[in-house]
Design an enzyme around this catalytic site. Sequence first.
Site, PDB file in Angstrom:
ATOM      1  N   GLU A   1      -4.568-110.309 140.812  1.00  0.00           N
ATOM      2  CA  GLU A   1      -4.051-110.696 142.178  1.00  0.00           C
ATOM      3  C   GLU A   1      -5.322-110.847 142.990  1.00  0.00           C
ATOM      4  O   GLU A   1      -6.079-110.000 142.930  1.00  0.00           O
ATOM      5  CB  GLU A   1      -3.128-109.760 142.788  1.00  0.00           C
ATOM      6  CG  GLU A   1      -2.406-110.192 144.150  1.00  0.00           C
ATOM      7  CD  GLU A   1      -1.407-109.278 144.759  1.00  0.00           C
ATOM      8  OE1 GLU A   1      -1.286-108.378 144.079  1.00  0.00           O
ATOM      9  OE2 GLU A   1      -0.647-109.822 145.640  1.00  0.00           O
TER      10      GLU A   1
ATOM     11  N   ALA B   1      -4.807-100.155 144.733  1.00  0.00           N
ATOM     12  CA  ALA B   1      -4.210-100.080 143.597  1.00  0.00           C
ATOM     13  C   ALA B   1      -3.581-101.427 143.525  1.00  0.00           C
ATOM     14  O   ALA B   1      -3.517-102.199 144.241  1.00  0.00           O
ATOM     15  CB  ALA B   1      -3.221 -99.136 143.535  1.00  0.00           C
TER      16      ALA B   1
ATOM     17  N   GLU C   1      -0.303-103.532 141.293  1.00  0.00           N
ATOM     18  CA  GLU C   1       1.098-103.265 140.692  1.00  0.00           C
ATOM     19  C   GLU C   1       1.664-103.900 139.216  1.00  0.00           C
ATOM     20  O   GLU C   1       2.440-103.812 139.061  1.00  0.00           O
ATOM     21  CB  GLU C   1       2.371-103.421 141.728  1.00  0.00           C
ATOM     22  CG  GLU C   1       2.289-105.221 141.880  1.00  0.00           C
ATOM     23  CD  GLU C   1       1.643-105.437 143.054  1.00  0.00           C
ATOM     24  OE1 GLU C   1       0.461-104.936 143.425  1.00  0.00           O
ATOM     25  OE2 GLU C   1       1.799-106.478 143.706  1.00  0.00           O
TER      26      GLU C   1
ATOM     27  N   HIS D   1       4.077 -96.670 146.537  1.00  0.00           N
ATOM     28  CA  HIS D   1       4.169 -98.125 146.866  1.00  0.00           C
ATOM     29  C   HIS D   1       3.973 -99.262 145.608  1.00  0.00           C
ATOM     30  O   HIS D   1       4.697-100.173 145.286  1.00  0.00           O
ATOM     31  CB  HIS D   1       2.842 -98.450 147.681  1.00  0.00           C
ATOM     32  CG  HIS D   1       2.565-100.068 148.060  1.00  0.00           C
ATOM     33  ND1 HIS D   1       2.914-100.240 149.306  1.00  0.00           N
ATOM     34  CD2 HIS D   1       2.057-100.960 147.568  1.00  0.00           C
ATOM     35  CE1 HIS D   1       2.589-101.733 149.421  1.00  0.00           C
ATOM     36  NE2 HIS D   1       1.939-101.930 148.279  1.00  0.00           N
ATOM     37  N   GLU D   2       3.077 -98.850 144.475  1.00  0.00           N
ATOM     38  CA  GLU D   2       2.897 -99.506 143.455  1.00  0.00           C
ATOM     39  C   GLU D   2       4.308 -99.794 142.596  1.00  0.00           C
ATOM     40  O   GLU D   2       4.657-100.501 141.946  1.00  0.00           O
ATOM     41  CB  GLU D   2       1.744 -99.224 142.669  1.00  0.00           C
ATOM     42  CG  GLU D   2       0.536 -99.228 143.492  1.00  0.00           C
ATOM     43  CD  GLU D   2       0.323-100.499 144.256  1.00  0.00           C
ATOM     44  OE1 GLU D   2       0.624-101.440 143.914  1.00  0.00           O
ATOM     45  OE2 GLU D   2      -0.503-100.462 145.350  1.00  0.00           O
TER      46      GLU D   2
ATOM     47  N   HIS E   1       6.881-101.704 144.020  1.00  0.00           N
ATOM     48  CA  HIS E   1       6.666-103.223 143.679  1.00  0.00           C
ATOM     49  C   HIS E   1       7.336-103.710 142.555  1.00  0.00           C
ATOM     50  O   HIS E   1       7.642-105.118 142.356  1.00  0.00           O
ATOM     51  CB  HIS E   1       5.178-103.357 143.546  1.00  0.00           C
ATOM     52  CG  HIS E   1       4.425-103.741 144.942  1.00  0.00           C
ATOM     53  ND1 HIS E   1       4.867-104.709 145.736  1.00  0.00           N
ATOM     54  CD2 HIS E   1       3.009-103.488 145.069  1.00  0.00           C
ATOM     55  CE1 HIS E   1       4.250-105.148 146.584  1.00  0.00           C
ATOM     56  NE2 HIS E   1       2.929-104.135 146.501  1.00  0.00           N
TER      57      HIS E   1
END
Length: 883
Positions: free
Chosen positions: A130, A271, A273, A306-307, A310
């Site tokens: 990404e 990080a 995802e 958070h990851e 996702h």
Amino acid sequence: MRDANPQAVYLKNYQVPDYLIHTVDLNFTLDEQQTRVISRLSLIRNPASLSSEAALILAGENLKLIRIVLNDEQELTETDYHITPESLIIHDVPQQRAFTLTIENEINPKANTALEGLYLSNGMLCTQCEAEGFRKITYFLDRPDVMAKFTTTLVGDKDRYPVLLSNGNKIAHGDDDNNQHWVTWEDPFSKPCYLFALVAGQLDCLEGSFTTLSGRNVGLQIFVEQHDIDKCSHAMQSLKNAMAWDEQVYGREYDLDLYMIVAVSHFNMGAMENKGLNIFNTKFVLARPDTATDSDYEHIEGVIGHEYFHNWTGNRITCRDWFQLSLKEGFTVFRDQEFTGDRTSKAVNRIENVNMLRTRQFAEDAGPMAHPIRPDAYIEINNFYTLTVYEKGAEVVRMIHTLLGADGFRQGCDLYFQRHDGQAVTCDDFVSAMEAANGIDLSQFRRWYAQAGTPIIHVEQNYNAKDQTLTLTIKQSCPPTPGQAVKEPFHIPITAGLIDNSGNPVKCTLQGQNGANDEVILQLTAAEQAFTFTGLAEKPAVSILRNFSAPVKLAMERSLDELAFLLSYDSDTFSRWEAGQLLSGQIITGLIADVQQNRPLQLAPIIITAFKQVLSQSWDDLSYCSLLLGLPSESYLAEQMQVVDVEAIHTAREFVVCTLAEQLQIELETLYLDNHRDESGQFDAGAIGRRRIKNVCLSFLSRLDDEKIQQWSEQQFSTANNMTDQIAALANIVNHPHPAKQECLTQFYQKWQQEALVIDKWFAIQASSPMPDAFATVISLTRHPAFNLSTPNRVRAVIGSFSQANPLHFHTINGQGYEFLANHVIALDILNPQVASRMLGPLTSWRRFDETRQHLMKTQLERVMNCPAISKDVYEVASKSLM
Ligand code: B3K
Ligand code: ZN
């Protein structure tokens, strides 16, 4: 390196892809310098494509093409295709039916210092795709609305790469000649290529498992370099907590049989995802009580959450194009904030998030790079992973949550997941689902996605004793931002409550509405609007923008007495803290003017009384109490000034801290001693709160020229068994005159030299010290054998801390700080444009300073921009800030 004129990409030019890819078969023969990639794509012309008979244009950068075969039989010759530095154009492909394309190419991971694509970190091969890194691995339709099923085979040396990982489930493996082995992974979910990942190396693994709500068993694995295996248990527990939370709060279950996390030392951000195979900066995985602080522990849980979140908000439903980044990031940040709030203290978490938003995002919104949470143009998308897209994006989702209430919001989410699972969608689709599930109209609210800048809310209160009413007249405005001179009014939810003279909540009844509640949500939609509360026999105190219900600046005249009253009685934990901030902010602002005009400094007694009161109460949540004792930061104060005066800010704020320390020495010492216990290894709210309050007290007391306090610090430093206490003591020793400073620094370095993340702290503390020798120290840190420009964490620890957390020395009037930063940005840009571009940030706010500094900062920006080989990442930031 950049073209002569980097081109911008515009949202308004979005077109559906001409081709779609159904499946991808990847085969990697791994090697540090010559990795061979074979990619077999099955393609089809997109029936929705607008252009007829389009050539197939695949993105690709820094690839050595070996061959291309069409439909497994026809090898293409150089007349069939055309290669540019950024693409492979195949002129003639079947238009009416499906076809396959097999592309073979070679890449050099070792030469990849930009850490995007396939690269090497301490001997381990790993990827970061990404936003547009997949094109550095192979030629592809590298855009998020092209979603395909991936099967990946990794072939590598058994000794160098015993562990071979990719997305999905392991479906086959075997041995080859020459000590090689191979593994095949299959990801059953369609995904855009930015979610592809591979990892190969000598890694240890911590295993765990999780049983989902529906009873499926999921294997959990955390892979780290061998010496770090004793620092993974917190990450594992965090992952389980996140999985359970998403089931409870959003009804979302994990969908594969395996969830893997790999920690790598060289990583551009926090990080990533990738589906089923998250890749993390070691900073957000590794923790042991003696190496990680309480806030490290909290951040690890937050980022793991958070990851993980996702997987639904980002992977199952992804973005149509990169302009929609906030669709996944804003929403996922909102989800991780709520998760952390539930796991720790809601009050503390909210305040910390608002603090960050107001100091850093507001500055971005007021600067040359200001953009809406859904930008409409970019030169380099990596420059738009910003506080605006992430943190302000989360605030926008939070406002929807506030407007709909928890149940309505959940219904909206359910509909969003139901409608769009497996699709690449837009921010608008998200808002539409919220509207449809709740039968409301959010058309005006959508302006939050399109307009940049921080709105300002002016509130005037008017009490009418005869009618027993209180009227709030609220005006909104929003300053111009680049490309947006005039703004339309926003739809702003403003949560408000009233408090009577004895500090009790008053029921609120709005004129023309039924019912009385402890608080109301005022829906501000016009440029000016009046809200009248009725039935008020006496004039109440107004508590407004509770829980920071909208990302705005609030302007309201309030006396110090009124603020002190709210600090004592407001039942909303955010507004109560905010009253304290406004109180000390007003006082410090007055003192800044005194410093600038050489007037003697005197501290208003009301702040001493207020602090005394906070110190004398008994608190359940000591972390919250610690926040009440925190003064607005120097950067927050700078945000409030027309022309930033770093020296006056520092002097005035330090004067307040020192005076409070002198006046409240006894209380601070008592509180320190009461909470100073050895609770290493305990991470419950009680122990964390005690460490936090104790270290706040020690920080105040360290301002006093007092041998006893110096001894306390030194003793805490040498006896602490947890990093929170040790680093807090070291910071006090480094930030104030202390006879044992060098000795402690040396001791710390020797003790921790094998722990890169701890050594980052050692670098960061020295780089952000306000002591007079800070700049000389920073120079020597950049020459230290453990410093290098190719490790982003180290760069952030030294260059980032100095330029972002040491305003006093970074902005020294001779300009040496600016020149230092520019030199490093230029050097870093050759290796890693993404990190270089981020590091440039502090120079872009040059317009906020006095003329001399403006000139010095601008000169350095121009120097950076005029470097012939500068990347488009750095070029975009430098050129926009000079416009
Ligand atoms: N989605 C990634 C960020 C990728 C940044 C690319 N420059 C991490 C995250 O937000 O979860
Ligand atoms: Zn994210």
